[in-house]
Design an enzyme around this catalytic site. Structure first.
Site, PDB file in Angstrom:
ATOM      1  N   HIS A 160      -9.184 -68.981  56.386  1.00  0.00           N
ATOM      2  CA  HIS A 160      -9.204 -67.533  56.615  1.00  0.00           C
ATOM      3  C   HIS A 160      -8.239 -67.068  57.700  1.00  0.00           C
ATOM      4  O   HIS A 160      -8.121 -65.877  57.947  1.00  0.00           O
ATOM      5  CB  HIS A 160     -10.613 -67.058  56.982  1.00  0.00           C
TER       6      HIS A 160
HETATM    7  C1  UD1 Z   1     -12.722 -62.574  62.305  1.00  0.00           C
HETATM    8  C2  UD1 Z   1     -12.268 -63.135  63.656  1.00  0.00           C
HETATM    9  C3  UD1 Z   1     -11.957 -64.624  63.519  1.00  0.00           C
HETATM   10  C4  UD1 Z   1     -13.107 -65.365  62.909  1.00  0.00           C
HETATM   11  C5  UD1 Z   1     -13.424 -64.731  61.566  1.00  0.00           C
HETATM   12  C6  UD1 Z   1     -14.552 -65.423  60.842  1.00  0.00           C
HETATM   13  C7  UD1 Z   1     -11.020 -61.573  65.075  1.00  0.00           C
HETATM   14  C8  UD1 Z   1      -9.684 -61.249  65.609  1.00  0.00           C
HETATM   15  N1  UD1 Z   1     -11.033 -62.499  64.109  1.00  0.00           N
HETATM   16  O1  UD1 Z   1     -11.601 -62.641  61.420  1.00  0.00           O
HETATM   17  O2  UD1 Z   1     -11.717 -65.148  64.816  1.00  0.00           O
HETATM   18  O3  UD1 Z   1     -12.779 -66.737  62.764  1.00  0.00           O
HETATM   19  O4  UD1 Z   1     -13.796 -63.376  61.818  1.00  0.00           O
HETATM   20  O5  UD1 Z   1     -14.838 -64.778  59.648  1.00  0.00           O
HETATM   21  O6  UD1 Z   1     -12.008 -61.018  65.521  1.00  0.00           O
HETATM   22  N2  UD1 Z   1     -14.449 -58.068  55.698  1.00  0.00           N
HETATM   23  C9  UD1 Z   1     -15.336 -57.869  54.672  1.00  0.00           C
HETATM   24  N3  UD1 Z   1     -16.663 -58.051  54.932  1.00  0.00           N
HETATM   25  C10 UD1 Z   1     -17.118 -58.441  56.155  1.00  0.00           C
HETATM   26  C11 UD1 Z   1     -16.188 -58.679  57.164  1.00  0.00           C
HETATM   27  C12 UD1 Z   1     -14.848 -58.481  56.921  1.00  0.00           C
HETATM   28  O7  UD1 Z   1     -14.984 -57.516  53.559  1.00  0.00           O
HETATM   29  O8  UD1 Z   1     -18.337 -58.591  56.317  1.00  0.00           O
HETATM   30  C13 UD1 Z   1     -13.026 -57.813  55.476  1.00  0.00           C
HETATM   31  C14 UD1 Z   1     -12.507 -56.777  56.470  1.00  0.00           C
HETATM   32  O9  UD1 Z   1     -12.693 -55.493  56.043  1.00  0.00           O
HETATM   33  C15 UD1 Z   1     -11.065 -57.166  56.586  1.00  0.00           C
HETATM   34  C16 UD1 Z   1     -11.097 -58.669  56.421  1.00  0.00           C
HETATM   35  O10 UD1 Z   1     -12.332 -58.996  55.759  1.00  0.00           O
HETATM   36  O11 UD1 Z   1     -10.299 -56.609  55.558  1.00  0.00           O
HETATM   37  C17 UD1 Z   1     -11.001 -59.354  57.738  1.00  0.00           C
HETATM   38  O12 UD1 Z   1     -12.093 -59.009  58.609  1.00  0.00           O
HETATM   39  P1  UD1 Z   1     -11.886 -58.934  60.212  1.00  0.00           P
HETATM   40  O13 UD1 Z   1     -13.174 -58.705  60.891  1.00  0.00           O
HETATM   41  O14 UD1 Z   1     -10.773 -57.991  60.516  1.00  0.00           O
HETATM   42  O15 UD1 Z   1     -11.331 -60.359  60.626  1.00  0.00           O
HETATM   43  P2  UD1 Z   1     -11.599 -61.814  60.042  1.00  0.00           P
HETATM   44  O16 UD1 Z   1     -10.423 -62.250  59.280  1.00  0.00           O
HETATM   45  O17 UD1 Z   1     -12.941 -61.924  59.381  1.00  0.00           O
END
Ligand code: UD1
Length: 371
Positions: A216
């Site tokens: 991820h």
């Molecule tokens: C975040 C953390 C990362 C951690 C990871 C575990 C930061 C900078 N990064 O990254 O350190 O290892 O979580 O998962 O804080 N999304 C969903 N559903 C959710 C959560 C996220 O669809 O429940 C989507 C978001 O809308 C976004 C993408 O997934 O488009 C990424 O989510 P985001 O919270 O920005 O960062 P992660 O890549 O999950």
């Protein structure tokens, strides 16, 4: 006098397994009051609520809906919501864990309000400023008042950055507390309802082995060409040993957009609840990942791990544990997988203080300082 009150910050999936043992230790100790603040950075049921249920974390006292958006938007929303929250309900200290945007946002807000901050999993450094988490770690540690450190490299890094010795506490790892607790629970649980159970049984039939994949990191999955190169290596590995891949929402987005096909020997699944995922990876022949936490959890349970990154902020897992830093070159991934699968699991040492008692040490330090 009422007992001092801590506010514990949980925002994203990798925070929840660190918060659970802290909550248990606070309950067992009984001297400090605490509240749980969920920023809502992760919001899907399978990225958040199922973890609270399975890890036995009480429902948050406060919940902001700050998920999604760019880094700046997400961080700013959390900062605004947390500033308002502490204006109405001021804690004596804030406890942040790990390195996600919620960790950074709440640290800055608490410090500007004059509230001390405890950072759990302090001092880790990858040296890679292209990682958003590295920026979060450096800023959080530049402001924190208690550093709770998981491994000796963290102590060295904080000393090098000039932090006072009295603030640095090498306590071990709350995530290891959690995985030991949950593995013991898993041993007594009925696993037949887990989404991973059927696939695990099928792959283990006739003594079969399997590997587990998670990916991820933005550097691996946001760019279709990078993800395609890793996918090619995984397909080659899968010809030797079938792979199971629970797919993070970020990764699923790129796989779909780029139309990448991983072939019939890589089994794709939705992100798994903690116990279902543990049931799967604890018996894997190899785990291939770019996760920070899984590098440590595999070392804690002695499962071979290949880290598909160029660096790690958790070097103890390589020096003493089962982790191998492989990078993302496809030929290197395939060679490392073959080597691990051919050699069997090496005997690994558990790092010092990775004994299931870290959260108790943290609570003892904080109670000693605050009472
Ligand atoms: C975040 C953390 C990362 C951690 C990871 C575990 C930061 C900078 N990064 O990254 O350190 O290892 O979580 O998962 O804080 N999304 C969903 N559903 C959710 C959560 C996220 O669809 O429940 C989507 C978001 O809308 C976004 C993408 O997934 O488009 C990424 O989510 P985001 O919270 O920005 O960062 P992660 O890549 O999950």
């Amino acid at each position: 006098m009422t007992a001092p009150c801590l506010h514990l910050i949980a925002g994203a999936r990798p925070n929840f397994m660190k918060i659970a043992p802290i909550v248990r230790a606070l309950q067992a100790d009984g001297r400090l009051r605490w509240k749980l603040v969920h920023t809502g950075q992760h919001y899907d049921r399978n990225m958040s609520d199922v973890f609270f249920e399975e890890l036995g974390i009480p429902a948050p006292d406060v919940h902001f809906n700050c998920g999604g958006g760019s880094h700046a938007v997400q961080t700013a929303r959390i900062m605004e919501a947390f500033e308002q929250h502490i204006a109405n309900d001021r804690p004596d200290a804030v406890v942040v864990v790990g390195d996600v945007n919620s960790t950074l946002a709440c640290t800055i807000v608490a410090k500007k309000a004059g509230i001390p901050v405890a950072h759990v999993e302090a001092g880790l450094r990858s040296g890679d400023m292209a990682m958003p988490e590295e920026i979060n770690r450096i800023v959080t540690d530049s402001l924190s008042d208690w550093f709770f450190v998981t491994e000796p490299s963290g102590v060295d890094n904080l000393r090098r950055e000039g932090q006072a010795e009295a603030k640095i506490h090498h306590v071990g790892h709350v995530m290891v507390d959690n995985v030991m607790y949950q593995a013991e629970l898993l041993g007594r649980s009925d696993t037949t309802g887990f989404p991973t159970d059927a696939v695990k049984r099928e792959l283990q039939a006739n003594g079969g082995r399997y590997g587990v994949v998670t990916l991820h990191r933005p550097s691996n999955v946001d760019d279709a060409a990078n993800l395609a190169a890793i996918a090619g290596a995984l397909k080659t590995v899968a010809a030797d040993v079938p792979l199971v891949f629970p797919v993070h929402p970020r990764t699923r987005g790129t796989l779909q957009k780029a139309g990448l096909d991983l072939g019939p020997r890589i089994h794709l699944m939705d992100p798994q609840p903690y116990m279902s995922f543990l049931h799967l990876w604890k018996d894997a022949a190899v785990v291939l990942t770019d996760s920070g936490g899984l590098q440590e959890e595999t070392t804690a349970l002695g499962v071979p791990c290949l880290t598909l990154r160029e660096n790690t902020e958790r070097p103890i897992t390589i020096e003493e544990g089962t982790n191998h830093l492989v990078g993302t070159d496809p030929a290197a991934i395939v060679a490392a997988a073959r080597q691990v699968l051919g050699a069997g699991a090496p005997p690994a040492r558990k790092p010092a203080l990775w004994d299931g008692q870290a959260a108790g040490r943290i609570v003892a330090v904080m109670a000693g300082d605050l009472l």
